[in-house]
Design an enzyme around this catalytic site. Structure first.
Site, PDB file in Angstrom:
ATOM      1  N   GLU A  82      12.240  -2.015  10.915  1.00 55.70           N
ATOM      2  CA  GLU A  82      11.755  -0.762  10.337  1.00 55.70           C
ATOM      3  C   GLU A  82      10.637  -0.194  11.196  1.00 55.70           C
ATOM      4  O   GLU A  82       9.708  -0.921  11.543  1.00 55.70           O
ATOM      5  CB  GLU A  82      11.089  -0.982   8.984  1.00 55.70           C
ATOM      6  CG  GLU A  82      11.807  -1.723   7.967  1.00 55.70           C
ATOM      7  CD  GLU A  82      11.018  -1.778   6.657  1.00 55.70           C
ATOM      8  OE1 GLU A  82      11.370  -1.002   5.782  1.00 55.70           O
ATOM      9  OE2 GLU A  82      10.093  -2.592   6.508  1.00 55.70           O
ATOM     10  N   LYS A 130      -2.617  -8.869  -7.357  1.00 49.58           N
ATOM     11  CA  LYS A 130      -3.415  -8.603  -6.159  1.00 49.58           C
ATOM     12  C   LYS A 130      -2.851  -7.368  -5.480  1.00 49.58           C
ATOM     13  O   LYS A 130      -1.768  -7.397  -4.914  1.00 49.58           O
ATOM     14  CB  LYS A 130      -3.351  -9.774  -5.181  1.00 49.58           C
ATOM     15  CG  LYS A 130      -4.384  -9.594  -4.064  1.00 49.58           C
ATOM     16  CD  LYS A 130      -4.033 -10.318  -2.779  1.00 49.58           C
ATOM     17  CE  LYS A 130      -3.226  -9.481  -1.822  1.00 49.58           C
ATOM     18  NZ  LYS A 130      -3.895  -8.251  -1.337  1.00 49.58           N
ATOM     19  N   SER A 151       6.315  -7.325   3.268  1.00 45.54           N
ATOM     20  CA  SER A 151       7.130  -7.652   4.439  1.00 45.54           C
ATOM     21  C   SER A 151       7.965  -8.916   4.204  1.00 45.54           C
ATOM     22  O   SER A 151       7.602  -9.780   3.399  1.00 45.54           O
ATOM     23  CB  SER A 151       6.210  -7.864   5.639  1.00 45.54           C
ATOM     24  OG  SER A 151       5.340  -8.945   5.380  1.00 45.54           O
ATOM     25  N   GLU A 166      10.760  -8.073  -3.089  1.00 46.74           N
ATOM     26  CA  GLU A 166      11.275  -6.791  -2.583  1.00 46.74           C
ATOM     27  C   GLU A 166      10.727  -6.677  -1.168  1.00 46.74           C
ATOM     28  O   GLU A 166       9.544  -6.402  -0.985  1.00 46.74           O
ATOM     29  CB  GLU A 166      10.751  -5.621  -3.424  1.00 46.74           C
ATOM     30  CG  GLU A 166      11.206  -5.611  -4.856  1.00 46.74           C
ATOM     31  CD  GLU A 166      12.662  -5.256  -5.015  1.00 46.74           C
ATOM     32  OE1 GLU A 166      13.310  -4.867  -4.017  1.00 46.74           O
ATOM     33  OE2 GLU A 166      13.157  -5.379  -6.140  1.00 46.74           O
ATOM     34  N   ALA A 207      -2.728  -4.259  -2.594  1.00 43.68           N
ATOM     35  CA  ALA A 207      -2.927  -4.245  -1.141  1.00 43.68           C
ATOM     36  C   ALA A 207      -4.373  -3.867  -0.826  1.00 43.68           C
ATOM     37  O   ALA A 207      -4.991  -3.071  -1.529  1.00 43.68           O
ATOM     38  CB  ALA A 207      -1.969  -3.253  -0.506  1.00 43.68           C
ATOM     39  N   TRP A 231       0.803  -1.219   0.000  1.00 43.80           N
ATOM     40  CA  TRP A 231       0.000   0.000   0.000  1.00 43.80           C
ATOM     41  C   TRP A 231       0.842   1.278   0.000  1.00 43.80           C
ATOM     42  O   TRP A 231       0.313   2.356  -0.192  1.00 43.80           O
ATOM     43  CB  TRP A 231      -0.921   0.021   1.236  1.00 43.80           C
ATOM     44  CG  TRP A 231      -0.155  -0.276   2.501  1.00 43.80           C
ATOM     45  CD1 TRP A 231      -0.058  -1.485   3.126  1.00 43.80           C
ATOM     46  CD2 TRP A 231       0.656   0.626   3.255  1.00 43.80           C
ATOM     47  NE1 TRP A 231       0.771  -1.393   4.224  1.00 43.80           N
ATOM     48  CE2 TRP A 231       1.220  -0.096   4.325  1.00 43.80           C
ATOM     49  CE3 TRP A 231       0.971   1.994   3.137  1.00 43.80           C
ATOM     50  CZ2 TRP A 231       2.081   0.483   5.269  1.00 43.80           C
ATOM     51  CZ3 TRP A 231       1.832   2.563   4.075  1.00 43.80           C
ATOM     52  CH2 TRP A 231       2.375   1.810   5.120  1.00 43.80           C
ATOM     53  N   CYS A 259      10.182   1.394   2.253  1.00 42.87           N
ATOM     54  CA  CYS A 259      11.151   0.365   2.662  1.00 42.87           C
ATOM     55  C   CYS A 259      12.577   0.867   2.497  1.00 42.87           C
ATOM     56  O   CYS A 259      13.514   0.231   2.971  1.00 42.87           O
ATOM     57  CB  CYS A 259      10.920  -0.911   1.876  1.00 42.87           C
ATOM     58  SG  CYS A 259      10.835  -0.618   0.119  1.00 42.87           S
TER      59      CYS A 259
HETATM   60  P1  ADP Z   1       2.615  -4.669   5.180  1.00 45.43           P
HETATM   61  O1  ADP Z   1       2.908  -5.156   6.551  1.00 45.43           O
HETATM   62  O2  ADP Z   1       3.493  -3.585   4.715  1.00 45.43           O
HETATM   63  O3  ADP Z   1       1.170  -4.448   4.897  1.00 45.43           O
HETATM   64  P2  ADP Z   1       2.437  -7.233   3.928  1.00 45.43           P
HETATM   65  O4  ADP Z   1       3.585  -8.099   3.529  1.00 45.43           O
HETATM   66  O5  ADP Z   1       1.550  -7.732   5.012  1.00 45.43           O
HETATM   67  O6  ADP Z   1       3.085  -5.834   4.243  1.00 45.43           O
HETATM   68  O7  ADP Z   1       1.506  -6.905   2.685  1.00 45.43           O
HETATM   69  C1  ADP Z   1       1.976  -6.688   1.383  1.00 45.43           C
HETATM   70  C2  ADP Z   1       1.015  -7.347   0.416  1.00 45.43           C
HETATM   71  O8  ADP Z   1       0.963  -8.740   0.718  1.00 45.43           O
HETATM   72  C3  ADP Z   1      -0.426  -6.854   0.502  1.00 45.43           C
HETATM   73  O9  ADP Z   1      -0.992  -6.875  -0.795  1.00 45.43           O
HETATM   74  C4  ADP Z   1      -1.086  -7.906   1.367  1.00 45.43           C
HETATM   75  O10 ADP Z   1      -2.478  -8.035   1.160  1.00 45.43           O
HETATM   76  C5  ADP Z   1      -0.380  -9.149   0.889  1.00 45.43           C
HETATM   77  N1  ADP Z   1      -0.424 -10.279   1.820  1.00 45.43           N
HETATM   78  C6  ADP Z   1      -0.486 -10.264   3.166  1.00 45.43           C
HETATM   79  N2  ADP Z   1      -0.523 -11.519   3.642  1.00 45.43           N
HETATM   80  C7  ADP Z   1      -0.453 -12.346   2.578  1.00 45.43           C
HETATM   81  C8  ADP Z   1      -0.434 -13.776   2.400  1.00 45.43           C
HETATM   82  N3  ADP Z   1      -0.469 -14.604   3.434  1.00 45.43           N
HETATM   83  N4  ADP Z   1      -0.368 -14.261   1.144  1.00 45.43           N
HETATM   84  C9  ADP Z   1      -0.329 -13.427   0.083  1.00 45.43           C
HETATM   85  N5  ADP Z   1      -0.334 -12.092   0.170  1.00 45.43           N
HETATM   86  C10 ADP Z   1      -0.390 -11.551   1.403  1.00 45.43           C
END
Ligand code: ADP
Length: 485
Positions: free
Chosen positions: A388, A179, A236, A257, A181, A155, A291
């Site tokens: 972070e 997909k 993440s 990334e 965020a 996001w 990041c």
């Molecule tokens: P942040 O903590 O910065 O939101 P995330 O890694 O949780 O970072 O989210 C980055 C992207 O990964 C978003 O599009 C989120 O919906 C997606 N995401 C989160 N959990 C999962 C998962 N288990 N499988 C696939 N995508 C995921």
């Protein structure tokens, strides 16, 4: 506010059609500056994702067989449509993400630059003719598009993280299931609308939207489906690692990334004005939610006090408010979770001996706003040193020697961006080589661009985005031996 409402979409985009979720479920997108609902969009799951993959799979032979020049032409039209809609896309981005309008506009232009760059690179995916190892044979090496790409984006750059992935994929001849965020799907859908107008055939770009609770289900389909050949993820380290594990079963090519923990080092020879200015840009851009934001700011003993004063002056002057007001420099945090993390890091640093210079509290602009903060006398035990913060909090560390600061800077599992300021040429080379990071910026606070290889080492990721290297991630090498000649 939005002049050309064609970019406002509240349905997902699969096989060239605007669709609801099979289940009929929706989720709300809210403006983080005021909590107001902007739209309801489809909360999709397994079935929808499978449909999108099938559409991308069927579109692949059509798209890959176009000439590079024809793909390039469509990318160029998409690029000009994005530029034509720049103000509207920026306003939408600010509404769902919160960053100040000037930053949102810069992101749209930055995002568009990847479309332009890869429209050009599409025509320059060269192969090799290798001197033969058999007298009656010849050896050709070509690069082919890998196939259906599953892309998952964050996001914090709801526009540019998409174009940075899918423009090279499309240029190479791949088709995509994206997909976005859950906090920021509207920017993704706006890009899809413009892609449709540009003339991408149905199925070449598919956008599957989902709520936070559906991300794991969508991610599982993308990473385990046999027809998806490549996963490109920004987010993440925790989720990146999970996606890598899930992708292992079908041996997908992956680009990740992931998180960073960027050091920002100010040596005594540095131009302190320039370094303080740079620290503000590097740390507080997007309210500290990138990041590559400086996370640990190190100043050398002899200039520590002077630098701390310069930094404090600038941090106190930052203007906080809703991003759609022209004068705003710091917008809200993305959501309650983000705010909690920031507060926890500040509390932890203060409990462990950090001294609060300014900020350290919520801001009265709204529920998700935090006052730009400086904490000095930081140490290695603090949470902010280890992960972070992703918020408008600068932690200032003190160091003695070059060796000490290099050791401290490298003492992290992350290796994305790093920054240092020095006018000593020998030191510039020594430190640039010693920092264990994918990217090092010297006397500069912003290192991104479409022509550079963006990416990290260690637990910050795999692969590079942008530059001529970025397109290779979406191709496979094929070796052809021509015998009996
Ligand atoms: P942040 O903590 O910065 O939101 P995330 O890694 O949780 O970072 O989210 C980055 C992207 O990964 C978003 O599009 C989120 O919906 C997606 N995401 C989160 N959990 C999962 C998962 N288990 N499988 C696939 N995508 C995921």
């Amino acid at each position: 506010m939005i002049k050309k409402p064609d970019i406002l979409k509240n349905r997902a985009y699969i096989n060239g059609m605007w669709v609801s979720a099979e289940s009929g479920k929706v989720f709300s997108v809210v403006n983080p500056a005021n909590g107001q609902k902007l739209a309801d969009v489809p909360d999709m799951g397994k079935e929808d994702t499978e449909k999108a993959i099938e559409a991308a799979f069927l579109a692949f032979p059509v798209w890959r067989s176009k000439t590079a020049k024809d793909r390039s032409k469509i990318l160029k039209i998409w690029h000009s449509l994005v530029l034509d809609h720049c103000d509207d896309l920026a306003a939408l981005l600010t509404a769902e993400q919160g960053k100040p309008l000037t930053e949102a506009k810069a992101e749209i232009l930055y995002g568009a630059s990847f479309i332009e760059w890869y429209a050009e690179e599409a025509k320059r995916i060269y192969g090799d003719i290798i001197p033969t190892h058999k007298e009656d044979a010849r050896v050709l090496v070509t690069r082919e598009p890998i196939g259906v790409v599953g892309a998952i984006t964050p996001w914090n750059f709801p526009h540019a993280m998409i174009t940075r992935k899918i423009a090279p994929a499309l240029a190479a001849g791949c088709t995509v299931v994206l997909k976005p965020a859950e906090d920021t799907p509207l920017s993704a859908l706006a890009l899809a609308e413009l892609a449709q107008q540009a003339g991408f055939p149905p199925g070449v770009i598919n956008i599957v939207t989902g709520a936070a609770d559906s991300a794991a289900e969508i991610g599982l389909v993308l990473t385990t489906h046999e027809k998806v050949r490549k996963i490109s993820f920004t987010g993440s380290t925790e989720i990146g690692s999970l996606l890598m594990k899930q992708s292992a079963g079908t041996i997908k090519k992956i680009s990740l990334e992931l998180g960073g923990n960027a050091p920002f080092i100010v040596f005594e020879s540095a131009d302190l004005e320039r370094a303080a200015e740079g620290a503000i840009i590097c740390k507080f851009r997007n309210a500290g939610q990138t990041c590559v934001c400086a996370n640990r700011i190190y100043a050398q003993d002899s200039i520590y006090e002077e630098f701390a004063v310069k930094l404090a002056q600038r941090i106190k002057a930052l203007k906080v408010g809703a991003g759609d007001q022209e004068w705003v420099q710091i917008g809200p945090l993305i959501n309650g979770q983000g705010l909690e993390k920031v507060k926890m890091h500040v509390q932890d640093a203060l409990e462990k001996g950090g001294k609060l210079v300014c900020g350290g509290k919520n801001h009265d602009a709204g529920a998700l706003f935090y006052t730009p903060t400086l904490i000095r006398d930081m140490n290695a035990e603090m949470l902010l040193n280890q992960e972070e913060t992703f918020g408008p909090v600068a932690g200032l560390f003190r160091f003695g020697s070059e060796e000490d600061v290099i050791r401290a800077a490298n003492d992290t599992p992350y290796g994305l961006a790093s920054y240092f300021y020095s006018k000593d040429l020998g030191q510039v080379f020594r430190v640039a080589e010693a920092l264990e990071y994918g990217m090092v910026a010297v006397n500069e606070p912003v290192l991104s661009g479409e022509s550079i290889p963006f990416g990290g080492i260690k637990q910050s990721g795999i692969g590079r985005e942008g530059s001529h290297y970025g397109i290779e991630e979406f191709t496979e090498m094929k070796y052809v031996l021509l015998g009996g000649l």
